[in-house]
Design an enzyme around this catalytic site. Structure first.
Site, PDB file in Angstrom:
ATOM      1  N   LYS A  53      46.193  60.331 -69.129  1.00  0.00           N
ATOM      2  CA  LYS A  53      44.870  60.005 -69.116  1.00  0.00           C
ATOM      3  C   LYS A  53      44.126  61.486 -69.150  1.00  0.00           C
ATOM      4  CE  LYS A  53      45.757  55.561 -67.182  1.00  0.00           C
ATOM      5  NZ  LYS A  53      46.646  54.694 -66.404  1.00  0.00           N
TER       6      LYS A  53
ATOM      7  N   ASP B 151      53.456  60.129 -59.144  1.00  0.00           N
ATOM      8  CA  ASP B 151      52.912  59.716 -60.167  1.00  0.00           C
ATOM      9  C   ASP B 151      51.206  59.992 -60.414  1.00  0.00           C
ATOM     10  OD1 ASP B 151      51.807  58.483 -62.772  1.00  0.00           O
ATOM     11  OD2 ASP B 151      52.841  56.568 -62.477  1.00  0.00           O
TER      12      ASP B 151
ATOM     13  N   TYR C 140      51.892  50.679 -60.489  1.00  0.00           N
ATOM     14  CA  TYR C 140      52.175  50.585 -61.856  1.00  0.00           C
ATOM     15  C   TYR C 140      52.434  52.028 -62.479  1.00  0.00           C
ATOM     16  CZ  TYR C 140      51.620  49.664 -67.059  1.00  0.00           C
ATOM     17  OH  TYR C 140      51.875  49.726 -68.145  1.00  0.00           O
TER      18      TYR C 140
HETATM   19  C1  PLP Z   1      47.975  54.496 -66.570  1.00  0.00           C
HETATM   20  C2  PLP Z   1      49.141  54.595 -65.928  1.00  0.00           C
HETATM   21  C3  PLP Z   1      50.332  54.848 -66.516  1.00  0.00           C
HETATM   22  C4  PLP Z   1      50.652  54.575 -67.828  1.00  0.00           C
HETATM   23  O1  PLP Z   1      50.211  55.278 -68.850  1.00  0.00           O
HETATM   24  P1  PLP Z   1      50.316  54.800 -70.226  1.00  0.00           P
HETATM   25  O2  PLP Z   1      49.383  56.033 -70.900  1.00  0.00           O
HETATM   26  O3  PLP Z   1      49.170  53.666 -70.142  1.00  0.00           O
HETATM   27  O4  PLP Z   1      51.479  54.755 -70.672  1.00  0.00           O
HETATM   28  C5  PLP Z   1      51.475  55.439 -65.483  1.00  0.00           C
HETATM   29  N1  PLP Z   1      51.138  55.432 -64.125  1.00  0.00           N
HETATM   30  C6  PLP Z   1      49.884  55.527 -63.655  1.00  0.00           C
HETATM   31  C7  PLP Z   1      49.782  55.763 -62.122  1.00  0.00           C
HETATM   32  C8  PLP Z   1      48.762  54.960 -64.305  1.00  0.00           C
HETATM   33  O5  PLP Z   1      47.791  54.858 -63.990  1.00  0.00           O
END
Ligand code: PLP
Length: 428
Positions: free
Chosen positions: A267, A239, A144
């Site tokens: 995060k 990511d 994701y």
């Molecule tokens: C949480 C997450 C996102 C998205 O971040 P948001 O701040 O919720 O838009 C993208 N990539 C990874 C790996 C994530 O865990």
């Protein structure tokens, strides 16, 4: 446990928000039961509107690595707020946080702050397309990367939780530019480059998957993807929105000695406030406006409150790295393996995948090395486990396809209580 207030608040929320929530997995549809409404939190504990206390194992989905309302973070936000919440002009705090991030991530020569992980990955992909003059993006099933149109194809997190193949509202012209491959299979990446020569702008991946539940990269996999992208002129976007500052101070890039073209963070770097980062090699980043032709902007980007919370969090992690990451490793190992032993004792097939302070208990005999394996989990059994744990004051992420997290605030007593609760939950 009484939940009257939470139930009333949920009924009201359903009159305001689709499903009563502002982000789908919060609705508990995958595990059943009603989501408690949080009133406040402190350290490792969440307190709901009815006064119930829970040991928190989702940490706001990752950011709260130092526990809730960690005093240095609270004080930093308070100090910043007194100077005004936003200016829309540059402040020293942006450079302060950027220098700390760059010190942990050698691959990040230049960066931009945005307000979410979604924005970070979306911007990184635009940049990769501009830099290569190519259109296609390779991602992996169950990963994701936020909810931008092109990245929802075979996505993890809520998309996996609800079993939807992608999302309605994404034009097929856009979805067709995304190629979703099985994780941990280098041959699939090789085949994609062979099938679409000079068409793939970037490969984006979670270096440790968290959004299909926790899946670890097999030996040599990440290095192999790095080599293939370089050979074929595609950018590697790692990511680290979830893994950054979580699996190690320098994230998975440090843990697996990765040198990507672009990195995305989120995060933890915001310390609980909305922050995302995309950054990487200067030759790519300098293509952004105002230096170059790639447009990207944000009214609240680099917001001073968010910078203050991020700086207090990242600064603390950096200054106490040895003790923080040793504690996170020991405590996470103790709880993850402790619960796994209870499952073995109860003869329940369970596969535990863990890297540092992120892990998943998959209700399957395993092994779980990709999304297809994860999808074999007994999600009904996970749902029963989740409800039984919540009833005993342990709040796990409300889906089989999410990673659990632990903070420096979790004590040995919390861990022992969690394992005891799991014993009762698994035998029930
Ligand atoms: C949480 C997450 C996102 C998205 O971040 P948001 O701040 O919720 O838009 C993208 N990539 C990874 C790996 C994530 O865990």
């Amino acid at each position: 446990m009484n939940h009257d207030r939470s139930l009333a608040l949920q009924a009201r929320a359903e009159q305001c928000f689709p499903g009563g929530v502002n982000s789908p997995v919060r609705a508990f549809r995958a595990v059943g039961g009603a989501p408690p409404f949080v009133e406040h939190a402190e350290g490792a504990y969440l307190f709901d509107a009815d006064g119930n206390r829970y040991i928190d194992y989702f940490g706001s989905w990752g950011p709260m690595i130092l526990g809730h309302a960690f005093p240095p973070v609270v004080e930093a936000i308070e100090r910043a707020a007194r100077k005004s919440a936003s200016f829309g002009a540059s402040t020293a705090s942006e450079g302060d946080l950027a220098e700390r991030i760059a010190a942990c991530y050698p691959a990040i020569e230049r960066m931009r702050f945005v307000s979410s992980g979604t924005e970070a990955t979306m911007s990184a992909i635009r940049l990769a397309r501009a830099a290569t003059g190519r259109k296609m993006v390779v991602k992996f099933e169950g990963c994701y990367h936020g909810h931008a149109d092109g990245l929802l194809v075979k996505a993890g997190s809520g998309v996996a939780t609800f079993g939807i193949p992608g999302s309605a509202g994404v034009p097929e012209e856009i979805a067709h530019l995304t190629l979703a491959l099985p994780y941990n299979e280098l041959a699939a990446v090789e085949a994609a480059f062979a099938a679409y020569p000079d068409a793939i702008a970037a490969v984006i991946l979670e270096p440790v998957v968290g959004n299909a539940g926790c899946i670890t990269p097999e030996e040599g996999y990440l290095a192999g993807v790095r080599k293939l992208t370089a050979q074929h002129g595609a950018l590697l976007i790692v990511d680290e929105v979830m893994t950054g500052f979580r699996v190690a101070l320098g994230g998975a890039c440090a843990l697996y000695s990765l040198d990507p073209d672009l990195v995305t963070l989120g995060k933890i770097v915001g310390g609980g406030l909305p922050v995302g980062v995309f950054g990487g090699k200067r030759r790519f980043m300098d293509q952004l406006a105002p230096l170059g032709p790639v447009y990207q902007a944000g009214t609240l980007s680099g917001n001073p409150l968010a910078m203050a919370a991020g700086l207090a969090t990242v600064g603390y992690l950096q200054e106490h790295a040895a003790e923080v990451y040793a504690r996170l490793e020991a405590a996470s190992g103790a709880v993850a393996e402790g619960v796994a032993r209870e499952a073995a004792g109860a003869k329940i097939p369970l596969t535990t995948n863990r890297v540092g302070a992120m892990w998943t208990w998959f209700f399957t005999g395993g092994p779980v090395t990709n999304y297809e394996d994860a999808a074999r989990s007994d999600t009904a059994a996970f749902g029963r486990f989740h409800r039984a744990m919540l009833d005993q004051g342990v709040w796990l992420p409300p889906s089989q396809f999410e990673a659990a997290f632990l903070s420096t605030a979790h004590t040995d007593a919390d861990i022992a209580a969690t394992i005891a609760a799991a014993r009762r939950a698994l035998l029930a």
